[in-house]
Design a protein around this motif. Sequence first.
Motif, mmCIF file in Angstrom:
data_model
loop_
_atom_site.group_PDB
_atom_site.id
_atom_site.type_symbol
_atom_site.label_atom_id
_atom_site.label_comp_id
_atom_site.label_asym_id
_atom_site.label_seq_id
_atom_site.Cartn_x
_atom_site.Cartn_y
_atom_site.Cartn_z
ATOM 1 N N UNK A 1 0.843 -1.407 0.004
ATOM 2 C CA UNK A 1 -0.142 -0.203 0.044
ATOM 3 C C UNK A 1 0.846 1.246 -0.063
ATOM 4 N N UNK A 2 2.047 1.203 0.634
ATOM 5 C CA UNK A 2 2.744 2.164 0.784
ATOM 6 C C UNK A 2 3.262 2.832 -0.633
ATOM 7 N N UNK A 3 3.666 1.769 -1.633
ATOM 8 C CA UNK A 3 4.149 2.179 -2.793
ATOM 9 C C UNK A 3 2.707 2.523 -3.762
ATOM 10 N N UNK A 4 1.862 1.797 -3.404
ATOM 11 C CA UNK A 4 0.453 2.020 -4.043
ATOM 12 C C UNK A 4 -0.092 3.282 -4.119
ATOM 13 N N UNK A 5 -0.068 3.808 -2.772
ATOM 14 C CA UNK A 5 -0.572 5.212 -2.528
ATOM 15 C C UNK A 5 0.296 6.448 -3.189
ATOM 16 N N UNK A 6 1.502 6.035 -3.249
ATOM 17 C CA UNK A 6 2.440 7.053 -3.798
ATOM 18 C C UNK A 6 2.290 7.068 -5.244
ATOM 19 N N UNK A 7 2.044 6.017 -5.927
ATOM 20 C CA UNK A 7 1.901 5.742 -7.358
ATOM 21 C C UNK A 7 0.564 6.067 -7.753
ATOM 22 N N UNK A 8 -0.495 5.628 -7.159
ATOM 23 C CA UNK A 8 -1.845 5.762 -7.912
ATOM 24 C C UNK A 8 -2.468 7.254 -7.709
ATOM 25 N N UNK A 9 -2.078 7.991 -6.223
ATOM 26 C CA UNK A 9 -2.431 9.218 -6.091
ATOM 27 C C UNK A 9 -1.913 10.186 -7.180
ATOM 28 N N UNK A 10 -0.691 10.058 -7.338
ATOM 29 C CA UNK A 10 -0.121 11.032 -8.423
ATOM 30 C C UNK A 10 -0.448 10.711 -9.765
ATOM 31 N N UNK A 11 -0.724 9.221 -10.175
ATOM 32 C CA UNK A 11 -1.008 8.976 -11.416
ATOM 33 C C UNK A 11 -2.367 9.599 -11.566
ATOM 34 N N UNK A 12 -3.320 9.497 -10.781
ATOM 35 C CA UNK A 12 -4.620 9.873 -10.808
ATOM 36 C C UNK A 12 -4.814 11.282 -11.045
ATOM 37 N N UNK A 13 -3.693 12.153 -10.375
ATOM 38 C CA UNK A 13 -3.720 13.871 -10.850
ATOM 39 C C UNK A 13 -3.439 14.066 -12.386
ATOM 40 N N UNK A 14 -2.510 13.096 -12.801
ATOM 41 C CA UNK A 14 -1.938 13.053 -14.129
ATOM 42 C C UNK A 14 -3.068 12.707 -15.199
ATOM 43 N N UNK A 15 -3.863 11.320 -15.019
ATOM 44 C CA UNK A 15 -4.517 10.857 -16.308
ATOM 45 C C UNK A 15 -5.834 10.730 -15.822
ATOM 46 N N UNK A 16 -6.317 11.301 -14.608
ATOM 47 C CA UNK A 16 -7.775 11.174 -14.125
ATOM 48 C C UNK A 16 -8.044 10.127 -13.110
ATOM 49 N N UNK A 17 -8.989 10.060 -12.314
ATOM 50 C CA UNK A 17 -9.367 9.205 -11.002
ATOM 51 C C UNK A 17 -10.085 7.977 -11.667
ATOM 52 N N UNK A 18 -10.802 7.954 -12.634
ATOM 53 C CA UNK A 18 -11.645 6.788 -13.032
ATOM 54 C C UNK A 18 -10.898 5.638 -13.527
ATOM 55 N N UNK A 19 -9.759 5.623 -14.212
ATOM 56 C CA UNK A 19 -9.310 4.688 -14.815
ATOM 57 C C UNK A 19 -8.122 4.118 -13.627
ATOM 58 N N UNK A 20 -7.906 4.797 -12.683
ATOM 59 C CA UNK A 20 -6.887 4.153 -11.695
ATOM 60 C C UNK A 20 -7.848 3.449 -10.808
ATOM 61 N N UNK A 21 -8.960 4.272 -10.505
ATOM 62 C CA UNK A 21 -9.899 3.295 -9.460
ATOM 63 C C UNK A 21 -10.316 1.760 -10.144
ATOM 64 N N UNK A 22 -10.578 1.879 -11.374
ATOM 65 C CA UNK A 22 -11.010 0.666 -12.033
ATOM 66 C C UNK A 22 -9.906 -0.477 -12.139
ATOM 67 N N UNK A 23 -8.699 0.233 -12.454
ATOM 68 C CA UNK A 23 -7.511 -0.804 -12.606
ATOM 69 C C UNK A 23 -7.250 -1.511 -11.197
#
Length: 402
Positions: free
Chosen positions: A66-88
């Motif tokens: 989760x430590x690495x996931x939180x660093x990756x997914x929150x930042x990625x969702x700022x860049x590409x959008x929330x929905x694709x990150x949530x679904x994946x």
Amino acid sequence: MRRAMSSAESALPPPSPLAVPVLMGVVFLSLIGFGVVIPLLPFYAVVFSATAWQVTLMFAVFAAGQFFGELIWGRLSDRIGRKPVILGTILMAALGYVALAYAPNIWFAVAARAVAGVFSGNISTIQGYIVDVTPPEKLAGRLGLIGSAFGIGFVVGPLLGGLLARPELGAAGFQPPLLTAAALCLAGAAGAAVFVRESRGRAAAGAQRPGPLQALAQTLRDPTLRRLMGGTFLSFAGFSAMWSIFGLWGAAEYGWDPKMIGFVMALTGVAAATSQGVLAGWAVQKIGERPTVLIGLTVTAVFLFLEALGPPVTVAIILMIVLVIGHTTSQPATSSLISRAAPAGRQGETLGANNASSAAARVLGPVMAGFLFSGVGTWAPFVLAGVLILPAAVLIGLGGRR
């Protein structure tokens, strides 16, 4: 502070009225995955001939992921959008449950939990969506509702694990609750696909953003965020130390089986859902965010010390419910403080850094608790938890303001 809306984001359709309830369901499913394993832990120890530290390692590696996931997914969702990150991330978490259901030994189970942890580190993305679509004056209440979904998941997860587990079947007895959790994840992904509309546009092509660890270091340079995240780290290190040995403690001290462990956790889950859905928002309105955190975490620490004294079973259950209420009441207020301290346009990244802090704490806490449980006594992890949570109350509740 509410971020300014870009022209790309202003062109997005308004959020569906069902988006927030659906995302609460997604958080609920994430907590099922956390809670469903807890009643099974004493029996992983038996079936796989594992020691206490190996069992608590399942908690630690999940949190490390989760430590690495939180660093990756929150930042990625700022860049590409929330929905694709949530679904994946939901779909991959479902695969993690399936892998754990068919684990042939303790080390495969540990590895499956580590991978699942990476894809369960999507809470900051969901929080980022809530920040995107919520007026500032309603933010603490909305985050409290998301927190109540944690509590409800904490009811259903342990009940699911306790009621569906068949420990007499050996490793195969773990499959029914875990496969059910995987199916629920698929249902959550379907709901998100239909009802969640994107809340922000893609970042401009070629936009330069720091890497995950650079973003974490950048966040920690802010003195307000550093103090808030330090408090988060200590708070979750203590709380996860307690939860990681809860099943082992219940079995050792009171002879609880999976159903009883699941029942007690369901009681604490009802308390958590009520405190985050009702009490947290009320407390913030009445006394403010920082006093809410100070009182909540102080109550938690005091009741952890009382639990370490080995009270009768009824008293032990009551103490557990009260200390859970204290901790869960403090969480929405802390998240609200962090989101308002975040730089404009980086709420997802900042909430991700904070959740990464709590995930790192959930690595350290269970490891220490496992060794203390085996080497010192069943009471020792409760003392450790209280000692860690008291300074967290001071850092967040009495810290200076911007």
